[in-house]
Scaffold this motif. Structure first.
Motif, PDB file in Angstrom:
ATOM      1  N   ALA A 177      14.242  87.893  71.444  1.00  0.00           N
ATOM      2  CA  ALA A 177      15.484  87.361  72.007  1.00  0.00           C
ATOM      3  C   ALA A 177      15.597  87.818  73.456  1.00  0.00           C
ATOM      4  O   ALA A 177      15.601  89.016  73.740  1.00  0.00           O
ATOM      5  CB  ALA A 177      16.684  87.850  71.198  1.00  0.00           C
TER       6      ALA A 177
ATOM      7  N   THR B 157      15.242  82.265  72.640  1.00  0.00           N
ATOM      8  CA  THR B 157      14.349  82.836  71.637  1.00  0.00           C
ATOM      9  C   THR B 157      12.940  82.361  71.947  1.00  0.00           C
ATOM     10  O   THR B 157      12.693  81.165  72.107  1.00  0.00           O
ATOM     11  CB  THR B 157      14.756  82.427  70.218  1.00  0.00           C
TER      12      THR B 157
ATOM     13  N   ASN C  23      16.638  92.446  77.713  1.00  0.00           N
ATOM     14  CA  ASN C  23      17.647  91.985  78.658  1.00  0.00           C
ATOM     15  C   ASN C  23      16.950  91.271  79.812  1.00  0.00           C
ATOM     16  O   ASN C  23      15.903  91.717  80.296  1.00  0.00           O
ATOM     17  CB  ASN C  23      18.460  93.169  79.186  1.00  0.00           C
TER      18      ASN C  23
ATOM     19  N   THR D 174      21.252  83.191  75.160  1.00  0.00           N
ATOM     20  CA  THR D 174      20.025  83.839  74.685  1.00  0.00           C
ATOM     21  C   THR D 174      18.924  82.808  74.461  1.00  0.00           C
ATOM     22  O   THR D 174      19.166  81.757  73.867  1.00  0.00           O
ATOM     23  CB  THR D 174      20.281  84.607  73.380  1.00  0.00           C
TER      24      THR D 174
ATOM     25  N   HIS E 185      18.019  88.041  76.282  1.00  0.00           N
ATOM     26  CA  HIS E 185      19.462  87.978  76.514  1.00  0.00           C
ATOM     27  C   HIS E 185      19.751  87.777  78.004  1.00  0.00           C
ATOM     28  O   HIS E 185      19.456  88.647  78.828  1.00  0.00           O
ATOM     29  CB  HIS E 185      20.133  89.257  76.018  1.00  0.00           C
TER      30      HIS E 185
ATOM     31  N   ALA F 195      14.278  92.359  71.210  1.00  0.00           N
ATOM     32  CA  ALA F 195      15.173  91.796  72.225  1.00  0.00           C
ATOM     33  C   ALA F 195      14.897  92.448  73.576  1.00  0.00           C
ATOM     34  O   ALA F 195      14.499  93.617  73.659  1.00  0.00           O
ATOM     35  CB  ALA F 195      16.632  92.009  71.833  1.00  0.00           C
TER      36      ALA F 195
END
Length: 203
Positions: free
Chosen positions: A64, A73, A7, A71, A66, A5
């Motif tokens: 992911a 993918t 940000n 979100t 975010h 993931a």
């Protein structure tokens, strides 16, 4: 479905000047596209990328992204590096969803090189390819294609059609009937010539 993931924040401005400003703030400009939706500019934190990118799995696993409004993918599709600094200057991401089949280049890893019969007999290893393009469901993308060369003897080679692939994974080259050579073992050269060959006299 995701193992990694990052940000991210929306990026409203495009162009060199806004991108330079983002980089001064410790951000990396990027774009996410595909899956029938408009391309979207985003910005990522450079410090998070420095932790993520050394992990080879990040290039074959869903990430992911975010954002404040949800979100995304996606898979890493392209990375542009600074010409002489170890810095990412731009990234492309491809949106994906569960069950979708995608194509991706994955590395070829050789297994059993230390035990290879041909190399022990004095042969020389030749790698014809270092990566292969595969098609697979996004949740079954292999991190690498493993090739066992332990029983490969001098004068022998391995081709794509001899590989055993994970379920659901296809090689794009084989779909186009291109049975590429992966790896081979040749006789060692003696004095710059193959064993049994005579040197061509200089003219």
């Amino acid at each position: 479905m995701t193992d990694f993931a990052l940000n991210a924040r929306p990026r409203e401005e495009n162009g060199r000047r806004p991108s330079r400003r983002l980089r001064r703030e410790g951000l990396v400009p990027a774009v996410v596209y595909g899956d029938g939706k408009p391309a979207r500019g985003i910005a990522l934190e450079a410090r998070e990328l420095r932790k993520l990118l050394p992990d080879d799995r990040a290039y074959t696993h869903i990430i992911a992204l975010h954002l404040p409004d949800g979100t995304e993918t996606a898979l890493i599709r392209d990375i542009q590096m600074h010409p002489y600094k170890e810095e990412v200057v731009h990234m492309d991401f491809l949106r994906v969803h569960a069950g979708e089949r995608v194509t991706l280049h994955v590395p070829v890893h050789l297994l059993g090189e230390a035990q290879c019969v041909g190399l022990k007999a004095g042969g020389v290893l030749h790698r014809a390819v270092v990566e292969l393009e595969v098609e697979a469901p996004v949740d079954r993308l292999p991190e690498a294609i493993e090739v066992d060369i332990r029983n490969l003897q001098i004068g022998e080679s391995l081709h794509l059609s001899q590989l055993t692939l994970p379920a659901g994974v296809q090689l794009l080259a084989l779909k186009h009937e291109d049975d590429k050579e992966l790896v081979s073992v040749h006789s060692a050269r003696i004095g710059g010539e193959e064993e049994g060959e005579e040197a061509t006299p200089a003219s």
